[in-house]
Design an enzyme around this catalytic site. Structure first.
Site, PDB file in Angstrom:
ATOM      1  N   SER A  50      78.617  77.320  33.647  1.00 44.98           N
ATOM      2  CA  SER A  50      77.934  76.447  34.612  1.00 44.98           C
ATOM      3  C   SER A  50      76.878  77.154  35.438  1.00 44.98           C
ATOM      4  O   SER A  50      76.094  76.497  36.140  1.00 44.98           O
ATOM      5  CB  SER A  50      78.958  75.804  35.546  1.00 44.98           C
ATOM      6  OG  SER A  50      79.695  74.817  34.867  1.00 44.98           O
ATOM      7  N   LYS A  55      73.325  75.964  35.004  1.00 47.52           N
ATOM      8  CA  LYS A  55      72.855  74.680  35.538  1.00 47.52           C
ATOM      9  C   LYS A  55      71.647  74.804  36.465  1.00 47.52           C
ATOM     10  O   LYS A  55      70.692  74.022  36.329  1.00 47.52           O
ATOM     11  CB  LYS A  55      74.010  73.954  36.233  1.00 47.52           C
ATOM     12  CG  LYS A  55      75.112  73.530  35.277  1.00 47.52           C
ATOM     13  CD  LYS A  55      76.336  72.992  36.025  1.00 47.52           C
ATOM     14  CE  LYS A  55      77.450  72.617  35.071  1.00 47.52           C
ATOM     15  NZ  LYS A  55      78.676  72.183  35.775  1.00 47.52           N
ATOM     16  N   TYR A  89      73.873  71.106  25.594  1.00 50.24           N
ATOM     17  CA  TYR A  89      74.591  71.550  26.802  1.00 50.24           C
ATOM     18  C   TYR A  89      75.639  72.605  26.449  1.00 50.24           C
ATOM     19  O   TYR A  89      75.754  73.631  27.141  1.00 50.24           O
ATOM     20  CB  TYR A  89      75.239  70.356  27.481  1.00 50.24           C
ATOM     21  CG  TYR A  89      76.097  70.708  28.665  1.00 50.24           C
ATOM     22  CD1 TYR A  89      75.536  71.202  29.845  1.00 50.24           C
ATOM     23  CD2 TYR A  89      77.483  70.574  28.601  1.00 50.24           C
ATOM     24  CE1 TYR A  89      76.338  71.540  30.936  1.00 50.24           C
ATOM     25  CE2 TYR A  89      78.277  70.900  29.678  1.00 50.24           C
ATOM     26  CZ  TYR A  89      77.712  71.385  30.846  1.00 50.24           C
ATOM     27  OH  TYR A  89      78.503  71.717  31.917  1.00 50.24           O
ATOM     28  N   TYR A 102      81.039  73.328  43.767  1.00 51.06           N
ATOM     29  CA  TYR A 102      81.860  72.141  43.504  1.00 51.06           C
ATOM     30  C   TYR A 102      82.504  71.616  44.788  1.00 51.06           C
ATOM     31  O   TYR A 102      81.857  71.531  45.824  1.00 51.06           O
ATOM     32  CB  TYR A 102      82.900  72.443  42.422  1.00 51.06           C
ATOM     33  CG  TYR A 102      82.294  72.958  41.146  1.00 51.06           C
ATOM     34  CD1 TYR A 102      81.245  72.276  40.534  1.00 51.06           C
ATOM     35  CD2 TYR A 102      82.731  74.134  40.551  1.00 51.06           C
ATOM     36  CE1 TYR A 102      80.669  72.737  39.362  1.00 51.06           C
ATOM     37  CE2 TYR A 102      82.172  74.600  39.368  1.00 51.06           C
ATOM     38  CZ  TYR A 102      81.136  73.893  38.787  1.00 51.06           C
ATOM     39  OH  TYR A 102      80.566  74.355  37.638  1.00 51.06           O
ATOM     40  N   VAL A 152      82.976  78.997  34.889  1.00 57.23           N
ATOM     41  CA  VAL A 152      84.391  79.184  34.549  1.00 57.23           C
ATOM     42  C   VAL A 152      84.646  80.433  33.718  1.00 57.23           C
ATOM     43  O   VAL A 152      85.804  80.762  33.448  1.00 57.23           O
ATOM     44  CB  VAL A 152      84.970  77.942  33.839  1.00 57.23           C
ATOM     45  CG1 VAL A 152      84.984  76.746  34.772  1.00 57.23           C
ATOM     46  CG2 VAL A 152      84.216  77.633  32.557  1.00 57.23           C
TER      47      VAL A 152
END
Length: 390
Positions: free
Chosen positions: A63, A66, A188, A240, A258
């Protein structure tokens, strides 16, 4: 060992004993990593990479891709086009939550999975390979070296990615994703499987810190406005459902992954990255967070701490054959312009009627347009002839 590297090593040694959390298990390839890996790196304005620990170990970006794919799409499409399909609000929910805006179907922001898939769906390209190459080119420019995809992790991501496919199908039903679902999600999965080291991430973070210019290569990767917009969203959404407390405690725009990485940005100061695979309940690296928090505290990098250099620029007065010269250094924002005007007002009041005061702004690191307008208009009203040189 230089003093900054020594600080990094001290922080790493202090955090090393924390064994809370566990590696991500829902992606099989990530579950097999060595949980004791630990690394830390920073990059400052001169482009020097300082790193300690397992700083040459590669891991997938996950992530943490992103923000950089968001930067890519912002550069291609513009902010207005992105906001039509993806929001910019904190979700307060886990990264993989199935939660879309009522009525529009927009995901909350580009940092959660749904928003990232929608963002990736906006990348130009005829097929997965072409879109992946476009993303790789941008992320490689941020890192200052050619990056590559870990094919084993990609296959693992794709095999176990049904939840992300469900999110994509739901968004496509609202028209948020125009590309075929498999094209969007497979791109992705590949972007998340790009390999990096903690050194790469520190360089990538520093490129955002310095307004889109990679301090190692001196290449402009994205416009300053794009970097600013990405950091704005990272500030409120990057960690998050822990983003609010992160901003309170650490005060830096950040993004986690992660695989165990955390990158953070101290604007105009440092790009920071840490790596430790053990995650907490939010999906953030336990030791990675602790490392960045400790560095932010020790180096005074909290975004909302007062920075006197912004409101108090360096003002040097020098007498020359041409008259008095006022040399400005630092950053000239609105508050700084006010201070400069006070100094010039005092000088003008004491100067002879025919005196000329030269204001030399050529060594300013940065000057804001509104500050320059205010400064020039006020200079005209002072009781002396003042010339401004940029």
């Amino acid at each position: 060992m230089d003093p900054i590297t020594a600080v990094l090593q001290d922080v790493l040694d202090e955090i090393r004993g924390d064994d809370r959390g566990a590696p991500a298990s829902y992606i099989p390839e990530l579950a097999t990593v060595d949980p004791d890996r630990l690394a830390f790196g920073v990059v400052g304005p001169r482009g020097r990479i300082r790193s300690v620990g397992d700083d040459e170990v590669e891991f997938t970006i996950q992530s943490m891709s992103k923000p950089f794919v968001l930067a890519h799409v912002l550069a291609e499409r513009g902010l207005t086009a992105v906001l039509e399909r993806v929001g910019a609000e904190p979700s307060g929910e886990p990264f993989n939550a199935i939660s879309l805006e009522e009525g529009s179907g927009r995901p909350a922001n580009p940092m959660v999975n749904a928003g990232a898939i929608a963002t990736t769906g906006m990348v130009s390209g005829a097929d997965v390979d072409e879109r992946t190459e476009s993303i790789l080119t941008t992320l490689s420019a941020f890192a200052g070296r050619r990056l590559r995809v870990d094919e084993d992790v990609y296959r693992s991501e794709s095999t176990t990615g049904d939840r992300n496919r469900a999110l994509a199908h739901l968004m496509r039903s609202y028209g948020i994703i125009e590309a075929p679902v498999e094209l969007a999600v497979e791109t992705y999965f590949r972007q998340c499987s790009i390999l990096v080291t903690v050194r790469d991430l520190a360089v990538m973070a520093s490129t955002l810190a310095f307004g889109g210019v990679n301090p190692v290569t001196d290449e402009r990767v994205v416009d300053e406005r794009v970097a600013r917009d990405v950091l704005s969203i990272m500030s409120s959404c990057g960690m998050y459902d822990f983003s609010g407390e992160w901003l309170l405690r650490v005060g830096l725009p950040a993004k986690s992954g992660v695989s165990g990485g955390v990158l953070a940005v101290a604007p105009s100061q440092f790009g920071v990255a840490a790596f430790s695979p053990r995650l907490d309940e939010h999906g953030n690296s336990v030791r990675g967070q602790a490392i960045v928090e400790a560095l932010s505290d020790r180096m005074g990098m909290h975004l909302l701490e007062p920075h006197e250099s912004i409101s108090h620029p360096v003002v040097d007065a020098v007498d020359t054959d041409e008259g008095r010269v006022i040399r400005l250094n630092g950053e000239l924002g609105y508050a700084a312009a006010e201070r400069v005007l006070v100094v010039l007002g005092d000088m003008a009041a004491m100067a002879p009627p025919d005196a000329v005061i030269l204001v030399d702004g050529r060594e300013l690191a940065r000057s804001h347009p509104a500050a320059m307008v205010a400064l020039r208009s006020e200079l005209e009203a002072l009781p002396a002839t003042i010339r401004f040189v940029e």
